[in-house]
Design a protein around this motif. Sequence first.
Motif, PDB file in Angstrom:
ATOM      1  N   PHE A 224     -10.749 -48.020  10.136  1.00 47.90           N
ATOM      2  CA  PHE A 224     -11.629 -48.375  11.409  1.00 47.90           C
ATOM      3  C   PHE A 224     -10.570 -49.573  12.299  1.00 47.90           C
ATOM      4  O   PHE A 224      -9.841 -49.113  13.616  1.00 47.90           O
ATOM      5  CB  PHE A 224     -12.347 -48.196  11.538  1.00 47.90           C
ATOM      6  CG  PHE A 224     -13.080 -48.386  13.254  1.00 47.90           C
ATOM      7  CD1 PHE A 224     -12.812 -47.908  14.103  1.00 47.90           C
ATOM      8  CD2 PHE A 224     -13.877 -49.916  13.571  1.00 47.90           C
ATOM      9  CE1 PHE A 224     -13.872 -47.274  15.257  1.00 47.90           C
ATOM     10  CE2 PHE A 224     -14.336 -49.915  14.668  1.00 47.90           C
ATOM     11  CZ  PHE A 224     -14.188 -48.591  15.304  1.00 47.90           C
TER      12      PHE A 224
ATOM     13  N   THR B  30      -2.888 -38.513  21.072  1.00 50.05           N
ATOM     14  CA  THR B  30      -3.490 -39.137  21.230  1.00 50.05           C
ATOM     15  C   THR B  30      -4.713 -38.854  21.270  1.00 50.05           C
ATOM     16  O   THR B  30      -5.586 -39.557  20.182  1.00 50.05           O
ATOM     17  CB  THR B  30      -3.253 -39.666  23.386  1.00 50.05           C
ATOM     18  OG1 THR B  30      -2.684 -40.170  23.424  1.00 50.05           O
ATOM     19  CG2 THR B  30      -4.890 -40.851  23.706  1.00 50.05           C
ATOM     20  N   GLY B  31      -4.699 -37.763  21.301  1.00 52.28           N
ATOM     21  CA  GLY B  31      -6.382 -36.876  21.143  1.00 52.28           C
ATOM     22  C   GLY B  31      -6.413 -37.080  19.790  1.00 52.28           C
ATOM     23  O   GLY B  31      -7.195 -37.155  19.046  1.00 52.28           O
TER      24      GLY B  31
ATOM     25  N   HIS C 154      -9.731 -43.640  31.653  1.00 50.27           N
ATOM     26  CA  HIS C 154      -8.770 -43.099  31.429  1.00 50.27           C
ATOM     27  C   HIS C 154      -9.177 -41.363  30.371  1.00 50.27           C
ATOM     28  O   HIS C 154      -8.061 -40.675  30.294  1.00 50.27           O
ATOM     29  CB  HIS C 154      -7.794 -43.787  30.564  1.00 50.27           C
ATOM     30  CG  HIS C 154      -7.140 -44.759  30.698  1.00 50.27           C
ATOM     31  ND1 HIS C 154      -5.656 -44.793  31.849  1.00 50.27           N
ATOM     32  CD2 HIS C 154      -6.905 -45.869  30.903  1.00 50.27           C
ATOM     33  CE1 HIS C 154      -5.530 -45.736  31.911  1.00 50.27           C
ATOM     34  NE2 HIS C 154      -5.814 -46.469  31.674  1.00 50.27           N
TER      35      HIS C 154
ATOM     36  N   LEU D 128     -14.722 -44.708  11.828  1.00 48.49           N
ATOM     37  CA  LEU D 128     -15.993 -44.917  12.088  1.00 48.49           C
ATOM     38  C   LEU D 128     -17.107 -44.252  11.511  1.00 48.49           C
ATOM     39  O   LEU D 128     -18.622 -44.801  10.942  1.00 48.49           O
ATOM     40  CB  LEU D 128     -15.464 -44.832  14.002  1.00 48.49           C
ATOM     41  CG  LEU D 128     -17.265 -45.111  14.638  1.00 48.49           C
ATOM     42  CD1 LEU D 128     -17.502 -47.099  14.380  1.00 48.49           C
ATOM     43  CD2 LEU D 128     -16.961 -44.878  15.906  1.00 48.49           C
TER      44      LEU D 128
ATOM     45  N   MET E 240      -9.696 -41.681  14.390  1.00 49.62           N
ATOM     46  CA  MET E 240     -10.179 -43.231  14.142  1.00 49.62           C
ATOM     47  C   MET E 240     -11.738 -43.344  14.123  1.00 49.62           C
ATOM     48  O   MET E 240     -12.787 -43.406  13.914  1.00 49.62           O
ATOM     49  CB  MET E 240      -8.860 -44.030  15.974  1.00 49.62           C
ATOM     50  CG  MET E 240     -10.525 -45.522  16.238  1.00 49.62           C
ATOM     51  SD  MET E 240      -9.226 -46.628  18.030  1.00 49.62           S
ATOM     52  CE  MET E 240     -10.087 -44.898  18.351  1.00 49.62           C
TER      53      MET E 240
HETATM   54  C1  HEC Z   1      -6.623 -46.057  26.497  1.00 51.13           C
HETATM   55  C2  HEC Z   1      -8.168 -46.634  26.612  1.00 51.13           C
HETATM   56  C3  HEC Z   1      -9.206 -45.380  25.316  1.00 51.13           C
HETATM   57  C4  HEC Z   1      -9.276 -46.037  24.028  1.00 51.13           C
HETATM   58  C5  HEC Z   1      -9.820 -48.176  24.091  1.00 51.13           C
HETATM   59  C6  HEC Z   1     -10.029 -45.486  23.514  1.00 51.13           C
HETATM   60  N1  HEC Z   1      -9.944 -44.492  23.345  1.00 51.13           N
HETATM   61 FE1  HEC Z   1     -10.563 -42.270  23.171  1.00 51.13          FE
HETATM   62  N2  HEC Z   1      -9.167 -41.089  24.299  1.00 51.13           N
HETATM   63  C7  HEC Z   1      -8.472 -41.375  25.336  1.00 51.13           C
HETATM   64  C8  HEC Z   1      -8.011 -40.590  26.043  1.00 51.13           C
HETATM   65  C9  HEC Z   1      -7.327 -40.561  26.960  1.00 51.13           C
HETATM   66  C10 HEC Z   1      -8.358 -39.857  25.799  1.00 51.13           C
HETATM   67  C11 HEC Z   1      -8.175 -38.214  25.957  1.00 51.13           C
HETATM   68  C12 HEC Z   1      -7.299 -38.018  25.297  1.00 51.13           C
HETATM   69  C13 HEC Z   1      -6.751 -36.585  24.985  1.00 51.13           C
HETATM   70  O1  HEC Z   1      -7.484 -35.518  24.739  1.00 51.13           O
HETATM   71  O2  HEC Z   1      -5.601 -35.863  24.951  1.00 51.13           O
HETATM   72  C14 HEC Z   1      -9.434 -39.724  24.629  1.00 51.13           C
HETATM   73  C15 HEC Z   1     -10.016 -38.615  23.823  1.00 51.13           C
HETATM   74  C16 HEC Z   1     -11.399 -39.042  22.289  1.00 51.13           C
HETATM   75  C17 HEC Z   1     -11.549 -38.954  21.910  1.00 51.13           C
HETATM   76  C18 HEC Z   1     -11.665 -36.758  21.732  1.00 51.13           C
HETATM   77  C19 HEC Z   1     -11.264 -36.665  21.201  1.00 51.13           C
HETATM   78  C20 HEC Z   1     -10.154 -35.591  21.469  1.00 51.13           C
HETATM   79  O3  HEC Z   1      -9.320 -34.827  21.528  1.00 51.13           O
HETATM   80  O4  HEC Z   1     -11.116 -34.058  21.019  1.00 51.13           O
HETATM   81  C21 HEC Z   1     -12.184 -39.144  21.203  1.00 51.13           C
HETATM   82  C22 HEC Z   1     -14.054 -38.750  20.142  1.00 51.13           C
HETATM   83  C23 HEC Z   1     -12.079 -40.598  21.393  1.00 51.13           C
HETATM   84  N3  HEC Z   1     -11.461 -41.186  22.113  1.00 51.13           N
HETATM   85  C24 HEC Z   1     -13.134 -41.594  20.723  1.00 51.13           C
HETATM   86  C25 HEC Z   1     -12.517 -43.251  21.073  1.00 51.13           C
HETATM   87  C26 HEC Z   1     -13.608 -43.974  19.880  1.00 51.13           C
HETATM   88  C27 HEC Z   1     -14.583 -44.052  19.215  1.00 51.13           C
HETATM   89  C28 HEC Z   1     -12.550 -45.018  20.450  1.00 51.13           C
HETATM   90  C29 HEC Z   1     -13.008 -46.849  19.856  1.00 51.13           C
HETATM   91  C30 HEC Z   1     -13.198 -46.636  18.732  1.00 51.13           C
HETATM   92  C31 HEC Z   1     -12.232 -44.802  22.024  1.00 51.13           C
HETATM   93  N4  HEC Z   1     -11.844 -43.270  21.683  1.00 51.13           N
HETATM   94  C32 HEC Z   1     -11.247 -45.602  22.305  1.00 51.13           C
HETATM   95  C33 HEC Z   1      -8.609 -43.275  25.884  1.00 51.13           C
HETATM   96  C34 HEC Z   1      -8.828 -44.361  24.994  1.00 51.13           C
END
Ligand code: HEC
Length: 277
Positions: free
Chosen positions: A197, A164-165, A265, A175, A171
């Motif tokens: 994106f 996910t990270g 989340h 953007l 993504m």
């Molecule tokens: C599930 C719902 C969800 C959506 C929708 C979502 N995110 Fe995330 N995002 C997460 C989660 C959970 C993490 C933490 C992941 C991890 O650190 O393991 C995260 C982490 C991040 C991070 C930090 C990455 C890192 O690990 O340093 C960024 C930047 C980010 N998201 C940008 C976005 C952007 C821009 C969008 C929309 C276009 C978006 N996210 C949409 C759930 C989401």
Amino acid sequence: MGRKTLSLLLAGVFLGASTLASEVVLKKPPESLDNYYPPKSKKWEFLSKMHAMSTYFYGINLNINNEDWKNALRWAKELKKEYVATSKMVPEWKEYFKPKLADELVKAVESKNVDNVLKAAQALGKTCAECHAEYQLSVKLAYHFPSFESIKLEDPIEFMEMDTGKYMEKMTNSLKALKIYLMQGDKDNAAQAGEEFVERVRALKGMCSKCHTSKLSVEAIMGKEYMSNLDKLGEVLSSGSGDKGKVFGLLQKATSACMKCHNVHLVPAVVQEKFEK
Ligand code: HEC
Ligand code: HEC
Ligand code: HEC
């Protein structure tokens, strides 16, 4: 001592953990707590012990206020029983429990002396508050929220599986690239970054159903209106018009989902990652 004062004072016993703080501590929960939370157990045994103790503690308060010492004693004994049982659940936390104080509370209720009860209740309540101050929040964040650790996403641009990270980072870079190219007036690169994106956000929606069986939760953040706005963004970008105002307007809506989903989340996921839960 009047009844009002007693209930006020006893209420204070339970407020120990909610005093003003300039710092919040999140200690990593001990390993053996795993045994009482999903995925290992679906019964939430540790949390139910907490509810039981809190209820019995209140039972003492409630009955003393009604001058029903017999029932007050009943709940003091139940509280002691639960307290002792709870103290054996997590060996790493043994030191936080002082069974002697639970015993003293029973004796104080037996004495039917309100001052004694207050003192004993406060002493026992302090052992609750001390552990709560260090662990209550971290346990909630570690055990009450889903883990994203095992979730893998297929990136629709690079055709690679990633966590996910990493996906979030890719993504977000699409953007940012879109914004930069737009501001530089570089229409072609803006269109390409923008389409990437849009594709990545579309694919992100597929991830929700790995955990959510109800459409309602997903629709709350990425519903019909959201997706049609995203479609529009894709169309404007591929038309190559490079209309900055229009794109930024549509982007604002498209990124609304980021913050909403993060509000639910992200914080627990980051804490879990730190604890490697
Ligand atoms: C599930 C719902 C969800 C959506 C929708 C979502 N995110 Fe995330 N995002 C997460 C989660 C959970 C993490 C933490 C992941 C991890 O650190 O393991 C995260 C982490 C991040 C991070 C930090 C990455 C890192 O690990 O340093 C960024 C930047 C980010 N998201 C940008 C976005 C952007 C821009 C969008 C929309 C276009 C978006 N996210 C949409 C759930 C989401
Ligand atoms: C050694 C640690 C520890 C001790 C001692 C302890 N607790 Fe807890 N308590 C916790 C943790 C951790 C949580 C958070 C559990 C969760 O949310 O799953 C909690 C949560 C609670 C909650 C909130 C439950 C909820 O639904 O959020 C109550 C009420 C509670 N404890 C009552 C008590 C009482 C009363 C005592 C003392 C008689 C006590 N606890 C002693 C660790 C402790
Ligand atoms: C790793 C599993 C997982 C993933 C992936 C996931 N969620 Fe969740 N989500 C949960 C759990 C579990 C809850 C808490 C539900 C509860 O406690 O009742 C939750 C809560 C929510 C909530 C608030 C409560 C509710 O149920 O409405 C929303 C909104 C939500 N998620 C949206 C999303 C969206 C949108 C995505 C995808 C972009 C997503 N989630 C991805 C597991 C996940």
